[in-house]
Design a protein around this motif. Structure first.
Motif, PDB file in Angstrom:
ATOM      1  N   GLY A   1     -20.043  18.421  -4.818  1.00  0.00           N
ATOM      2  CA  GLY A   1     -20.834  18.454  -3.586  1.00  0.00           C
ATOM      3  C   GLY A   1     -21.853  17.333  -3.545  1.00  0.00           C
ATOM      4  N   SER A   2     -22.517  17.080  -4.668  1.00  0.00           N
ATOM      5  CA  SER A   2     -23.492  15.986  -4.719  1.00  0.00           C
ATOM      6  C   SER A   2     -22.816  14.635  -4.564  1.00  0.00           C
ATOM      7  N   ALA A   3     -21.569  14.528  -5.048  1.00  0.00           N
ATOM      8  CA  ALA A   3     -20.832  13.267  -4.899  1.00  0.00           C
ATOM      9  C   ALA A   3     -20.421  13.038  -3.443  1.00  0.00           C
ATOM     10  N   LEU A   4     -20.138  14.120  -2.716  1.00  0.00           N
ATOM     11  CA  LEU A   4     -19.767  13.980  -1.307  1.00  0.00           C
ATOM     12  C   LEU A   4     -20.923  13.420  -0.496  1.00  0.00           C
ATOM     13  N   SER A   5     -22.116  13.972  -0.702  1.00  0.00           N
ATOM     14  CA  SER A   5     -23.287  13.400  -0.024  1.00  0.00           C
ATOM     15  C   SER A   5     -24.561  14.077  -0.500  1.00  0.00           C
ATOM     16  N   THR A   6     -25.622  13.286  -0.491  1.00  0.00           N
ATOM     17  CA  THR A   6     -26.998  13.783  -0.630  1.00  0.00           C
ATOM     18  C   THR A   6     -27.810  13.052   0.439  1.00  0.00           C
ATOM     19  N   ALA A   7     -29.096  13.275   0.450  1.00  0.00           N
ATOM     20  CA  ALA A   7     -29.943  12.569   1.418  1.00  0.00           C
ATOM     21  C   ALA A   7     -30.003  11.079   1.106  1.00  0.00           C
ATOM     22  N   ARG A   8     -29.676  10.704  -0.129  1.00  0.00           N
ATOM     23  CA  ARG A   8     -29.799   9.306  -0.546  1.00  0.00           C
ATOM     24  C   ARG A   8     -28.472   8.573  -0.692  1.00  0.00           C
ATOM     25  N   SER A   9     -27.372   9.285  -0.827  1.00  0.00           N
ATOM     26  CA  SER A   9     -26.083   8.621  -1.035  1.00  0.00           C
ATOM     27  C   SER A   9     -24.971   9.460  -0.424  1.00  0.00           C
ATOM     28  N   THR A  10     -23.826   8.812  -0.178  1.00  0.00           N
ATOM     29  CA  THR A  10     -22.679   9.525   0.383  1.00  0.00           C
ATOM     30  C   THR A  10     -21.397   8.773   0.084  1.00  0.00           C
ATOM     31  N   ASN A  11     -20.309   9.516  -0.082  1.00  0.00           N
ATOM     32  CA  ASN A  11     -18.994   8.902  -0.258  1.00  0.00           C
ATOM     33  C   ASN A  11     -18.458   8.520   1.118  1.00  0.00           C
ATOM     34  N   LYS A  12     -18.075   7.257   1.284  1.00  0.00           N
ATOM     35  CA  LYS A  12     -17.656   6.763   2.596  1.00  0.00           C
ATOM     36  C   LYS A  12     -16.159   6.515   2.700  1.00  0.00           C
ATOM     37  N   ASN A  13     -15.391   6.772   1.635  1.00  0.00           N
ATOM     38  CA  ASN A  13     -13.971   6.425   1.654  1.00  0.00           C
ATOM     39  C   ASN A  13     -13.030   7.618   1.568  1.00  0.00           C
TER      40      ASN A  13
ATOM     41  N   GLN B   1     -22.997  21.999   1.148  1.00  0.00           N
ATOM     42  CA  GLN B   1     -24.155  21.109   1.055  1.00  0.00           C
ATOM     43  C   GLN B   1     -23.713  19.653   1.067  1.00  0.00           C
ATOM     44  N   GLY B   2     -22.598  19.362   0.396  1.00  0.00           N
ATOM     45  CA  GLY B   2     -22.082  18.000   0.369  1.00  0.00           C
ATOM     46  C   GLY B   2     -21.516  17.537   1.698  1.00  0.00           C
ATOM     47  N   LEU B   3     -21.140  18.474   2.548  1.00  0.00           N
ATOM     48  CA  LEU B   3     -20.579  18.138   3.857  1.00  0.00           C
ATOM     49  C   LEU B   3     -21.645  17.931   4.930  1.00  0.00           C
ATOM     50  N   ARG B   4     -22.885  18.203   4.616  1.00  0.00           N
ATOM     51  CA  ARG B   4     -23.953  18.074   5.615  1.00  0.00           C
ATOM     52  C   ARG B   4     -24.049  16.642   6.139  1.00  0.00           C
ATOM     53  N   LEU B   5     -24.054  15.684   5.241  1.00  0.00           N
ATOM     54  CA  LEU B   5     -24.250  14.290   5.636  1.00  0.00           C
ATOM     55  C   LEU B   5     -23.040  13.426   5.335  1.00  0.00           C
ATOM     56  N   ASN B   6     -21.927  14.029   4.937  1.00  0.00           N
ATOM     57  CA  ASN B   6     -20.698  13.260   4.725  1.00  0.00           C
ATOM     58  C   ASN B   6     -19.981  13.106   6.059  1.00  0.00           C
ATOM     59  N   ARG B   7     -19.673  11.870   6.429  1.00  0.00           N
ATOM     60  CA  ARG B   7     -18.985  11.616   7.696  1.00  0.00           C
ATOM     61  C   ARG B   7     -17.713  10.807   7.467  1.00  0.00           C
ATOM     62  N   ALA B   8     -17.033  11.079   6.345  1.00  0.00           N
ATOM     63  CA  ALA B   8     -15.774  10.412   6.043  1.00  0.00           C
ATOM     64  C   ALA B   8     -14.642  11.409   5.855  1.00  0.00           C
ATOM     65  N   LEU B   9     -14.903  12.537   5.203  1.00  0.00           N
ATOM     66  CA  LEU B   9     -13.855  13.492   4.850  1.00  0.00           C
ATOM     67  C   LEU B   9     -13.252  14.129   6.093  1.00  0.00           C
ATOM     68  N   LEU B  10     -11.918  14.081   6.172  1.00  0.00           N
ATOM     69  CA  LEU B  10     -11.185  14.659   7.304  1.00  0.00           C
ATOM     70  C   LEU B  10     -10.487  15.962   6.946  1.00  0.00           C
ATOM     71  N   PHE B  11      -9.964  16.049   5.719  1.00  0.00           N
ATOM     72  CA  PHE B  11      -9.166  17.208   5.309  1.00  0.00           C
ATOM     73  C   PHE B  11      -9.756  17.804   4.037  1.00  0.00           C
ATOM     74  N   LEU B  12      -9.987  19.115   4.053  1.00  0.00           N
ATOM     75  CA  LEU B  12     -10.523  19.815   2.887  1.00  0.00           C
ATOM     76  C   LEU B  12      -9.765  21.123   2.695  1.00  0.00           C
ATOM     77  N   SER B  13      -9.251  21.320   1.481  1.00  0.00           N
ATOM     78  CA  SER B  13      -8.581  22.575   1.152  1.00  0.00           C
ATOM     79  C   SER B  13      -9.347  23.292   0.054  1.00  0.00           C
ATOM     80  N   LEU B  14      -9.758  24.522   0.349  1.00  0.00           N
ATOM     81  CA  LEU B  14     -10.378  25.429  -0.622  1.00  0.00           C
ATOM     82  C   LEU B  14      -9.559  26.708  -0.724  1.00  0.00           C
TER      83      LEU B  14
END
Length: 477
Positions: A199-211, A232-245
């Motif tokens: 979740g932290s790798a997906l996004s935080t207030a300071r960083s986000t995965n963009k690819n 929590q990681g999806l709050r500011l992530n604007r790259a991920l399109l597909f998520l399976s849980l």
């Protein structure tokens, strides 16, 4: 005596390993896996070298039966270690996919792979499936693999499944500088702690995965706490399109966190502070030449008018300053034009209005371009569609995610109204077009679930006739 012999043996082994590494470094890979992989394994003194199985592309002249016979050897011996290679065309240098299934990848094999992979210029996917035995990748091997992936110019899809890491280092594959776009981590016993790192790798207030576009976390014993970390990681992530849980242990509490980030949500204190900082940095970084008569602080106040740290008196004084500067520039323009060409008052007025109008249009265009770049590229905290309610700032929610698979969990009817409310809040301005909730703990004919299916059908007509996802479908969802 035995201690001296043991120390001598260790020294000899270390010397042999150093010699092997020197030979490995000197080896020049050709890009032909049938040649390079056995050659590298031989340099590392690997006794049982896995065979290489080539899957050739099916041409128009090749029948379906011939294509099946071409790979029948691997089907007949699924337990035999084999490196499966898929080619883009008939050239042995056109490797586009590598698959390792059902056999152990030890440290020596990993060394051979990390040496060979960067030479495969057309390699697009790397799959390590371990359905019968553990792959036994270590955390250090995953770290090394991440460094290797960065050297592979075309590698974007990675699947590592059926492997448990003691230190849960899988989140390194989602680092901010990672080039991976499709990542499958099924059946790795990631659990809630692993989800915290992911979740932290997906996004935080300071960083986000963009690819990263697709993430599969099915069959990982993820509970409510893990789902909250992913949300929590999806709050500011604007790259991920597909998520399976799918096929985890997520209940109503975890589902509520996931539903909340799909609709409007309030910024935390840390996010508000970061938003203010980004606004100030953007204003300060605006080139002074683009705004010759307006101070940068005035531009920020005029364009945003939002920073709470700026008082009303300061805003008023800056507006007065801007007006004074504009009047001074107007006088300057007037004097210059009079000195060059004698004109009537009407002509002077028309020119003056035209110049001011042109300046205003160009300034607004620059601000609009900066705002667009900030929203789409820099950080969603700069989204202009934020809302202010009762002293709090609200974002419109994550509308980038288009597919969420939660099938096979422990969600009850209690959570369904939350998903329905968030979906209705998204409206037609983007958002989920596929939400899988089959095989949870609610009757399929309950009212909120029926409404969710109807809403999804309007966004994605194919969803009506599509079958329920199977356990294997999580790989592609």
């Amino acid at each position: 005596m035995s201690r001296k012999k043991s120390a001598k043996d260790k020294t000899e082994r270390a010397t042999v390993e150093e010699d092997d590494l020197m030979c490995l470094d000197e080896y020049q890979c050709s890009g032909n896996v049938e040649i390079d992989f056995p050659g590298l394994c031989a340099l590392l003194d690997i006794e049982d070298i896995p065979s290489v199985s080539i899957k050739h592309p099916v041409s128009e002249s090749t029948t379906e039966e011939e294509g099946q016979e071409d790979n029948q050897a691997q089907v007949n011996s699924p337990y035999k270690p084999c490196l499966q290679v898929e080619l883009e065309n008939e050239s042995p240098l056109s490797v586009k996919g590598i698959k390792i299934s059902g056999w152990k990848v030890d440290e020596q094999i990993a060394r051979a792979l990390t040496k060979m992979l960067p030479s495969l210029s057309q390699l697009q996917s790397l799959h390590l499936y371990c359905r019968f035995w553990q792959a036994r990748l270590t955390d250090q091997m995953v770290i090394s693999l991440m460094s290797t992936i960065s050297l592979c110019s075309s590698l974007r899809a990675v699947a590592i499944e059926g492997n448990t890491l003691p230190q849960q280092s899988y989140h390194l594959l989602l680092a901010e500088d990672s080039v991976i776009t499709q990542l499958s981590l099924r059946n790795n016993r990631i659990g809630d702690e692993g989800c915290r790192l992911i979740g932290s790798a997906l996004s935080t207030a300071r960083s986000t995965n963009k690819n990263l576009l697709s993430l599969n976390l099915a069959f990982n014993s993820i509970g409510d706490a893990g789902a909250a970390h992913i949300a929590q990681g999806l709050r500011l992530n604007r790259a991920l399109l597909f998520l399976s849980l799918s096929n985890n242990h997520i209940g109503d509490s975890g589902a509520a966190h996931l539903a909340a980030i799909l609709g409007k949500f309030a910024l935390t204190h840390e996010e508000v502070v970061m938003r203010r900082r980004l606004l100030v940095e953007r204003a300060e970084s605006a080139p002074a030449a683009q705004f010759p008569t307006v101070p940068s602080s005035s531009s920020l106040t005029h364009s945003k008018g939002e920073l709470k740290g700026i008082s009303t008196k300061k805003e008023a004084s800056k507006k007065e300053e801007k007006t004074a500067v504009s009047k001074e520039n107007t006088k300057s323009v007037k004097k210059t034009s009079e000195a060059k060409v004698p004109q009537s008052k009407g002509e002077k007025s028309g020119i003056k209005e035209k110049q001011l109008s042109t300046y205003e249009d160009s300034s607004n265009a620059i601000l609009d371009e900066q705002d667009k770049e900030a929203v789409e590229v820099v950080n969603p905290l700069l989204d202009q569609s934020v809302q202010h309610e009762k002293g709090r700032i609200f974002l419109p929610g994550n509308r980038t995610l288009i597919s969420l698979n939660l099938s096979g969990n422990r969600i009850t009817e209690k959570s369904l109204p939350l998903f329905l409310a968030s979906l209705e809040m998204q409206g037609d301005g983007g958002g989920l077009s596929r939400l899988c909730l089959q095989r949870n703990r609610f009757p399929p004919d309950c009212e909120p679930y029926v409404k969710i299916k109807e809403l999804m059908a309007l966004r994605e007509p194919l969803e009506v006739s599509s079958p329920e996802p199977t356990e294997e479908e999580g790989q592609n969802a």
